[in-house]
Design a protein around this motif. Structure first.
Motif, PDB file in Angstrom:
ATOM      1  N   UNK A 143       0.833  -1.214   0.000  1.00 27.94           N
ATOM      2  CA  UNK A 143       0.000   0.000   0.000  1.00 27.94           C
ATOM      3  C   UNK A 143       0.865   1.260   0.000  1.00 27.94           C
ATOM      4  N   UNK A 144       2.104   1.159   0.526  1.00 30.66           N
ATOM      5  CA  UNK A 144       3.012   2.307   0.565  1.00 30.66           C
ATOM      6  C   UNK A 144       3.820   2.395  -0.735  1.00 30.66           C
ATOM      7  N   UNK A 145       4.321   1.249  -1.188  1.00 32.86           N
ATOM      8  CA  UNK A 145       5.092   1.168  -2.435  1.00 32.86           C
ATOM      9  C   UNK A 145       4.371   0.186  -3.362  1.00 32.86           C
ATOM     10  N   UNK A 146       3.346   0.656  -4.076  1.00 38.07           N
ATOM     11  CA  UNK A 146       2.550  -0.248  -4.913  1.00 38.07           C
ATOM     12  C   UNK A 146       3.292  -0.690  -6.177  1.00 38.07           C
ATOM     13  N   UNK A 147       2.643  -1.585  -6.892  1.00 40.01           N
ATOM     14  CA  UNK A 147       3.169  -2.055  -8.170  1.00 40.01           C
ATOM     15  C   UNK A 147       3.402  -0.863  -9.088  1.00 40.01           C
TER      16      UNK A 147
ATOM     17  N   UNK B 269      14.807   0.797   6.519  1.00 39.28           N
ATOM     18  CA  UNK B 269      14.349  -0.207   7.476  1.00 39.28           C
ATOM     19  C   UNK B 269      13.249   0.319   8.395  1.00 39.28           C
ATOM     20  N   UNK B 270      13.408   1.523   8.942  1.00 43.01           N
ATOM     21  CA  UNK B 270      12.434   2.054   9.904  1.00 43.01           C
ATOM     22  C   UNK B 270      11.040   2.179   9.293  1.00 43.01           C
ATOM     23  N   UNK B 271      10.964   2.687   8.064  1.00 36.92           N
ATOM     24  CA  UNK B 271       9.646   2.851   7.424  1.00 36.92           C
ATOM     25  C   UNK B 271       8.993   1.501   7.166  1.00 36.92           C
ATOM     26  N   UNK B 272       9.791   0.536   6.709  1.00 34.31           N
ATOM     27  CA  UNK B 272       9.240  -0.799   6.458  1.00 34.31           C
ATOM     28  C   UNK B 272       8.836  -1.448   7.774  1.00 34.31           C
ATOM     29  N   UNK B 273       9.643  -1.288   8.799  1.00 40.77           N
ATOM     30  CA  UNK B 273       9.324  -1.848  10.115  1.00 40.77           C
ATOM     31  C   UNK B 273       8.010  -1.264  10.643  1.00 40.77           C
ATOM     32  N   UNK B 274       7.816   0.037  10.485  1.00 38.33           N
ATOM     33  CA  UNK B 274       6.565   0.673  10.905  1.00 38.33           C
ATOM     34  C   UNK B 274       5.378   0.118  10.117  1.00 38.33           C
ATOM     35  N   UNK B 275       5.558  -0.069   8.818  1.00 39.91           N
ATOM     36  CA  UNK B 275       4.473  -0.607   7.983  1.00 39.91           C
ATOM     37  C   UNK B 275       4.100  -2.018   8.423  1.00 39.91           C
ATOM     38  N   UNK B 276       5.105  -2.842   8.747  1.00 40.08           N
ATOM     39  CA  UNK B 276       4.845  -4.213   9.203  1.00 40.08           C
ATOM     40  C   UNK B 276       4.140  -4.188  10.560  1.00 40.08           C
ATOM     41  N   UNK B 277       4.576  -3.309  11.474  1.00 42.75           N
ATOM     42  CA  UNK B 277       3.938  -3.206  12.797  1.00 42.75           C
ATOM     43  C   UNK B 277       2.478  -2.789  12.665  1.00 42.75           C
ATOM     44  N   UNK B 278       2.193  -1.831  11.788  1.00 48.81           N
ATOM     45  CA  UNK B 278       0.815  -1.385  11.582  1.00 48.81           C
ATOM     46  C   UNK B 278      -0.031  -2.494  10.972  1.00 48.81           C
TER      47      UNK B 278
ATOM     48  N   UNK C  83      -0.834   0.459  18.943  1.00 51.48           N
ATOM     49  CA  UNK C  83       0.275  -0.322  18.404  1.00 51.48           C
ATOM     50  C   UNK C  83       1.559   0.473  18.473  1.00 51.48           C
ATOM     51  N   UNK C  84       1.499   1.762  18.150  1.00 48.95           N
ATOM     52  CA  UNK C  84       2.695   2.603  18.200  1.00 48.95           C
ATOM     53  C   UNK C  84       3.117   2.807  19.642  1.00 48.95           C
ATOM     54  N   UNK C  85       2.150   3.083  20.539  1.00 51.61           N
ATOM     55  CA  UNK C  85       2.473   3.325  21.941  1.00 51.61           C
ATOM     56  C   UNK C  85       2.993   2.068  22.617  1.00 51.61           C
ATOM     57  N   UNK C  86       2.524   0.886  22.195  1.00 56.07           N
ATOM     58  CA  UNK C  86       2.993  -0.354  22.805  1.00 56.07           C
ATOM     59  C   UNK C  86       4.472  -0.570  22.535  1.00 56.07           C
ATOM     60  N   UNK C  87       4.994   0.002  21.454  1.00 54.73           N
ATOM     61  CA  UNK C  87       6.405  -0.170  21.138  1.00 54.73           C
ATOM     62  C   UNK C  87       7.286   0.830  21.884  1.00 54.73           C
ATOM     63  N   UNK C  88       6.665   1.863  22.534  1.00 56.00           N
ATOM     64  CA  UNK C  88       7.428   2.853  23.281  1.00 56.00           C
ATOM     65  C   UNK C  88       7.728   2.325  24.675  1.00 56.00           C
TER      66      UNK C  88
END
Length: 197
Positions: free
Chosen positions: A48-52, A113-122, A135-140
């Motif tokens: 959804x972030x980097x489509x075909x 890596x950080x952007x992809x990691x965030x996308x996977x976490x979401x 989800x974001x706060x749980x990682x803090x």
């Protein structure tokens, strides 16, 4: 009555060193099952972030003779975005186009890596039904516990004020507490072993 089996797509394709280097690197570093699940999970989150795009339609160079056979199984229940995307691509070299997309997402993982990691976490938060903010706060890191307020023998008027402060502090602490993160299922559990022959 048994539940319907999830629909799946099997992609049997060749990867070419020099054209699919990042994808090959990941698949060689992990077992077949773990490598496939990592690749598909990253792409499911990233599509959804980097489509075909048009670069995914570029075939490998004719000069590249070496190749590795791979197989990816995309299940609709685990990777619905990839499943629907694959079905939407017209007939032709669908498998090669898809391998190019998977490779590009692995390149993003290496470079960003950080952007992809965030996308996977979401993505995992959505799958578990956890609101994105939680989800974001749980990682803090967890906040320090609130200080205890003790009320001693004081005049009635002051005690009323102190009790009000205690109630406000308790309400604030309860609103700051986050629900415990749910157990995330292993995304690699259902993949068969991978062979490169």
């Amino acid at each position: 009555m048994p539940a319907d089996k999830p629909r799946k797509i099997e992609i049997r394709e060749f990867l070419y060193p020099g054209h699919h280097d990042e994808l090959l690197r990941v698949l060689h570093e992990h077992t077949r099952k773990a490598g496939n699940q990592l690749v598909l999970s990253v792409s499911e989150a990233c599509v959804s972030v980097w489509p075909l795009n048009l670069s995914d339609y570029e075939p490998p160079s004719d000069k590249l003779q070496e190749r590795d056979r791979v197989k990816f199984t995309i299940r609709e229940d685990r990777h619905p975005n990839l499943f629907n995307l694959y079905r939407s691509i017209g007939l032709g070299s669908k498998g090669q186009i898809f391998c190019n997309l998977l490779n590009r997402h692995q390149m993003q993982r290496a470079e960003n890596f950080e952007s992809v990691n965030d996308a996977v976490a979401k993505m995992h938060a959505r799958q578990l039904g956890v609101p994105a903010a939680n989800a974001v706060e749980a990682s803090l890191p967890a906040a320090e516990p609130a200080l205890k307020v003790e009320v001693g023998p004081t005049p009635v008027m002051e005690t009323h004020v102190e009790l009000e402060k205690v109630a406000q502090a308790e309400a604030a602490r309860e609103s700051d507490q986050k629900p415990a993160p749910a157990v995330i299922p292993d995304p690699f559990a259902g993949m068969p072993p991978m062979t490169f022959s």
